[in-house]
Scaffold this motif. Structure first.
Motif, PDB file in Angstrom:
ATOM      1  N   ASP A  69     -25.547 -20.200 -31.457  1.00 31.48           N
ATOM      2  CA  ASP A  69     -26.434 -19.184 -32.024  1.00 31.48           C
ATOM      3  C   ASP A  69     -25.673 -17.969 -32.538  1.00 31.48           C
ATOM      4  O   ASP A  69     -26.279 -16.999 -32.972  1.00 31.48           O
ATOM      5  N   GLY A  70     -24.349 -18.008 -32.453  1.00 34.39           N
ATOM      6  CA  GLY A  70     -23.549 -16.883 -32.910  1.00 34.39           C
ATOM      7  C   GLY A  70     -22.892 -16.159 -31.743  1.00 34.39           C
ATOM      8  O   GLY A  70     -23.306 -16.278 -30.590  1.00 34.39           O
ATOM      9  N   PHE A  71     -21.859 -15.420 -32.058  1.00 33.76           N
ATOM     10  CA  PHE A  71     -21.081 -14.742 -31.022  1.00 33.76           C
ATOM     11  C   PHE A  71     -21.852 -13.627 -30.326  1.00 33.76           C
ATOM     12  O   PHE A  71     -21.509 -13.229 -29.229  1.00 33.76           O
ATOM     13  N   ALA A  72     -22.923 -13.124 -30.948  1.00 33.58           N
ATOM     14  CA  ALA A  72     -23.627 -11.966 -30.394  1.00 33.58           C
ATOM     15  C   ALA A  72     -24.470 -12.314 -29.169  1.00 33.58           C
ATOM     16  O   ALA A  72     -24.686 -11.464 -28.303  1.00 33.58           O
ATOM     17  N   HIS A  73     -24.948 -13.548 -29.089  1.00 38.56           N
ATOM     18  CA  HIS A  73     -25.723 -13.915 -27.896  1.00 38.56           C
ATOM     19  C   HIS A  73     -25.544 -15.392 -27.533  1.00 38.56           C
ATOM     20  O   HIS A  73     -26.494 -16.074 -27.172  1.00 38.56           O
ATOM     21  N   TYR A  74     -24.290 -15.855 -27.614  1.00 38.25           N
ATOM     22  CA  TYR A  74     -23.965 -17.216 -27.199  1.00 38.25           C
ATOM     23  C   TYR A  74     -24.393 -17.497 -25.762  1.00 38.25           C
ATOM     24  O   TYR A  74     -24.753 -18.623 -25.406  1.00 38.25           O
ATOM     25  N   CYS A  75     -24.345 -16.469 -24.918  1.00 36.47           N
ATOM     26  CA  CYS A  75     -24.629 -16.649 -23.495  1.00 36.47           C
ATOM     27  C   CYS A  75     -26.113 -16.878 -23.215  1.00 36.47           C
ATOM     28  O   CYS A  75     -26.497 -17.206 -22.090  1.00 36.47           O
ATOM     29  N   LEU A  76     -26.953 -16.724 -24.230  1.00 34.65           N
ATOM     30  CA  LEU A  76     -28.394 -16.918 -24.071  1.00 34.65           C
ATOM     31  C   LEU A  76     -28.869 -18.229 -24.695  1.00 34.65           C
ATOM     32  O   LEU A  76     -30.056 -18.550 -24.630  1.00 34.65           O
ATOM     33  N   HIS A  77     -27.940 -18.977 -25.285  1.00 35.25           N
ATOM     34  CA  HIS A  77     -28.305 -20.171 -26.043  1.00 35.25           C
ATOM     35  C   HIS A  77     -29.072 -21.176 -25.191  1.00 35.25           C
ATOM     36  O   HIS A  77     -28.717 -21.470 -24.059  1.00 35.25           O
ATOM     37  N   ARG A  97     -30.552 -12.170 -39.679  1.00 35.17           N
ATOM     38  CA  ARG A  97     -30.051 -12.816 -38.474  1.00 35.17           C
ATOM     39  C   ARG A  97     -30.610 -12.132 -37.240  1.00 35.17           C
ATOM     40  O   ARG A  97     -30.649 -10.905 -37.171  1.00 35.17           O
ATOM     41  N   LEU A  98     -31.047 -12.949 -36.282  1.00 33.90           N
ATOM     42  CA  LEU A  98     -31.533 -12.415 -35.019  1.00 33.90           C
ATOM     43  C   LEU A  98     -30.336 -12.158 -34.120  1.00 33.90           C
ATOM     44  O   LEU A  98     -29.653 -13.086 -33.709  1.00 33.90           O
ATOM     45  N   PHE A  99     -30.071 -10.891 -33.832  1.00 37.44           N
ATOM     46  CA  PHE A  99     -28.906 -10.540 -33.045  1.00 37.44           C
ATOM     47  C   PHE A  99     -29.212 -10.385 -31.554  1.00 37.44           C
ATOM     48  O   PHE A  99     -28.323 -10.516 -30.732  1.00 37.44           O
ATOM     49  N   ALA A 100     -30.447 -10.094 -31.222  1.00 43.29           N
ATOM     50  CA  ALA A 100     -30.774  -9.869 -29.813  1.00 43.29           C
ATOM     51  C   ALA A 100     -32.213 -10.300 -29.539  1.00 43.29           C
ATOM     52  O   ALA A 100     -33.139  -9.510 -29.690  1.00 43.29           O
ATOM     53  N   PRO A 101     -32.412 -11.570 -29.148  1.00 42.49           N
ATOM     54  CA  PRO A 101     -33.765 -12.007 -28.798  1.00 42.49           C
ATOM     55  C   PRO A 101     -34.251 -11.260 -27.564  1.00 42.49           C
ATOM     56  O   PRO A 101     -33.494 -11.062 -26.615  1.00 42.49           O
ATOM     57  N   HIS A 102     -35.490 -10.834 -27.552  1.00 39.08           N
ATOM     58  CA  HIS A 102     -35.992 -10.028 -26.448  1.00 39.08           C
ATOM     59  C   HIS A 102     -36.247 -10.867 -25.194  1.00 39.08           C
ATOM     60  O   HIS A 102     -36.820 -11.956 -25.262  1.00 39.08           O
ATOM     61  N   LEU A 103     -35.826 -10.319 -24.090  1.00 45.34           N
ATOM     62  CA  LEU A 103     -36.030 -10.959 -22.794  1.00 45.34           C
ATOM     63  C   LEU A 103     -37.519 -10.961 -22.456  1.00 45.34           C
ATOM     64  O   LEU A 103     -38.198  -9.952 -22.592  1.00 45.34           O
ATOM     65  N   LYS A 104     -38.018 -12.110 -21.993  1.00 43.31           N
ATOM     66  CA  LYS A 104     -39.426 -12.187 -21.598  1.00 43.31           C
ATOM     67  C   LYS A 104     -39.604 -12.618 -20.142  1.00 43.31           C
ATOM     68  O   LYS A 104     -40.666 -12.422 -19.564  1.00 43.31           O
ATOM     69  N   LYS A 105     -38.565 -13.207 -19.571  1.00 40.46           N
ATOM     70  CA  LYS A 105     -38.656 -13.715 -18.210  1.00 40.46           C
ATOM     71  C   LYS A 105     -37.469 -13.223 -17.392  1.00 40.46           C
ATOM     72  O   LYS A 105     -36.386 -13.776 -17.469  1.00 40.46           O
ATOM     73  N   PRO A 106     -37.650 -12.143 -16.603  1.00 41.16           N
ATOM     74  CA  PRO A 106     -36.543 -11.624 -15.809  1.00 41.16           C
ATOM     75  C   PRO A 106     -36.269 -12.519 -14.599  1.00 41.16           C
ATOM     76  O   PRO A 106     -37.096 -13.371 -14.258  1.00 41.16           O
ATOM     77  N   VAL A 142     -31.319  -6.795 -25.775  1.00 35.09           N
ATOM     78  CA  VAL A 142     -32.319  -7.834 -25.506  1.00 35.09           C
ATOM     79  C   VAL A 142     -33.467  -7.283 -24.658  1.00 35.09           C
ATOM     80  O   VAL A 142     -34.533  -7.929 -24.579  1.00 35.09           O
ATOM     81  N   TYR A 143     -33.273  -6.128 -24.037  1.00 38.80           N
ATOM     82  CA  TYR A 143     -34.369  -5.551 -23.250  1.00 38.80           C
ATOM     83  C   TYR A 143     -35.389  -4.965 -24.222  1.00 38.80           C
ATOM     84  O   TYR A 143     -35.076  -4.102 -25.033  1.00 38.80           O
ATOM     85  N   PRO A 144     -36.650  -5.434 -24.169  1.00 39.95           N
ATOM     86  CA  PRO A 144     -37.647  -5.005 -25.168  1.00 39.95           C
ATOM     87  C   PRO A 144     -37.985  -3.520 -25.053  1.00 39.95           C
ATOM     88  O   PRO A 144     -38.027  -2.970 -23.945  1.00 39.95           O
ATOM     89  N   PRO A 145     -38.215  -2.857 -26.175  1.00 40.37           N
ATOM     90  CA  PRO A 145     -38.536  -1.423 -26.176  1.00 40.37           C
ATOM     91  C   PRO A 145     -39.746  -1.080 -25.307  1.00 40.37           C
ATOM     92  O   PRO A 145     -39.804   0.001 -24.712  1.00 40.37           O
ATOM     93  N   ALA A 146     -40.710  -1.991 -25.204  1.00 38.81           N
ATOM     94  CA  ALA A 146     -41.916  -1.739 -24.403  1.00 38.81           C
ATOM     95  C   ALA A 146     -41.683  -1.947 -22.915  1.00 38.81           C
ATOM     96  O   ALA A 146     -42.566  -1.667 -22.095  1.00 38.81           O
ATOM     97  N   GLY A 147     -40.487  -2.428 -22.567  1.00 37.12           N
ATOM     98  CA  GLY A 147     -40.185  -2.671 -21.157  1.00 37.12           C
ATOM     99  C   GLY A 147     -40.764  -3.993 -20.665  1.00 37.12           C
ATOM    100  O   GLY A 147     -41.422  -4.721 -21.404  1.00 37.12           O
TER     101      GLY A 147
END
Length: 206
Positions: A69-77, A97-106, A142-147
């Motif tokens: 998915d690219g070097f910016a978020h390979y660890c989330l692939h 390009r999506l550089f930071a998909p937002h986290l939805k499941k902590p 990746v942390y969403p602005p709305a928390g």
């Protein structure tokens, strides 16, 4: 005439060939599984390693062939913990390009780590191998602005730093010649804020 040699190291990704690009698209379509994709990428990684060695590179890398998915978020692939939307960046050539998909499941955690890639690379060469990792400040996006309810930003940052430090430490323990931290958000920050104020804040985070 005396020949002068300039010490150098390859930096960044080696472009993927058409076969691997098409295989990734096939994976995204659900027609092959991750194991099949990864096996093909490992073969391409070995080719890159051998080609860099044949060029006489004193220090080599894996060419980031497995950072799908690219070097910016390979660890989330391939993780189901992230949304399909997030930080979308427009480039001057017209692509997005999506550089930071937002986290939805902590909680935040890596799906893949760079030491996985390094372990494969060092098994295929006797030359020094350096490993690139993404910076925690880039991944902080990746942390969403709305928390996230029940998972505040402070908890997220602590988990992020723990994941990053562990990744770097394992790479060094595997014998990495050096660990290079990709600070791509420096360039991105100037796209959003040419004044440089955002960049200064990012540097403080790192």
């Amino acid at each position: 005439m005396t020949q002068m040699l300039l010490p150098s190291e390859q930096i960044g990704s080696i472009p993927r060939n058409r076969v691997l690009i098409e295989a990734y698209q096939t994976f995204k379509s659900g027609l092959i599984d991750y194991e099949q994709l990864n096996l093909l990428a490992q073969k391409e990684t070995e080719i890159v390693i051998n080609e860099l060695a044949s060029l006489g590179c004193p220090v080599i890398s894996d060419g980031e062939q497995r950072k799908f998915d690219g070097f910016a978020h390979y660890c989330l692939h391939n993780s189901c913990a992230y949304h399909q939307h997030g930080l979308l960046v427009d480039f001057s050539d017209g692509h997005k390009r999506l550089f930071a998909p937002h986290l939805k499941k902590p909680p935040f955690k890596y799906e893949h780590t760079a030491d996985e890639f390094l372990a494969f690379a060092v098994s295929k060469t006797t030359l020094p191998v350096k490993q690139a990792v993404i910076s925690p400040s880039m991944l902080s996006l990746v942390y969403p602005p709305a928390g996230i309810e029940g998972y505040n930003h402070h908890q997220f940052v602590n988990d992020l730093i723990e994941q990053h430090v562990g990744e770097v430490r394992r790479c060094l323990e595997l014998g990495a010649y050096k660990v290079q931290i990709d600070f791509t958000e420096a360039r991105l920050s100037l796209k959003f804020d040419p004044s440089g104020n955002l960049l200064r804040l990012v540097c403080q985070f790192n």
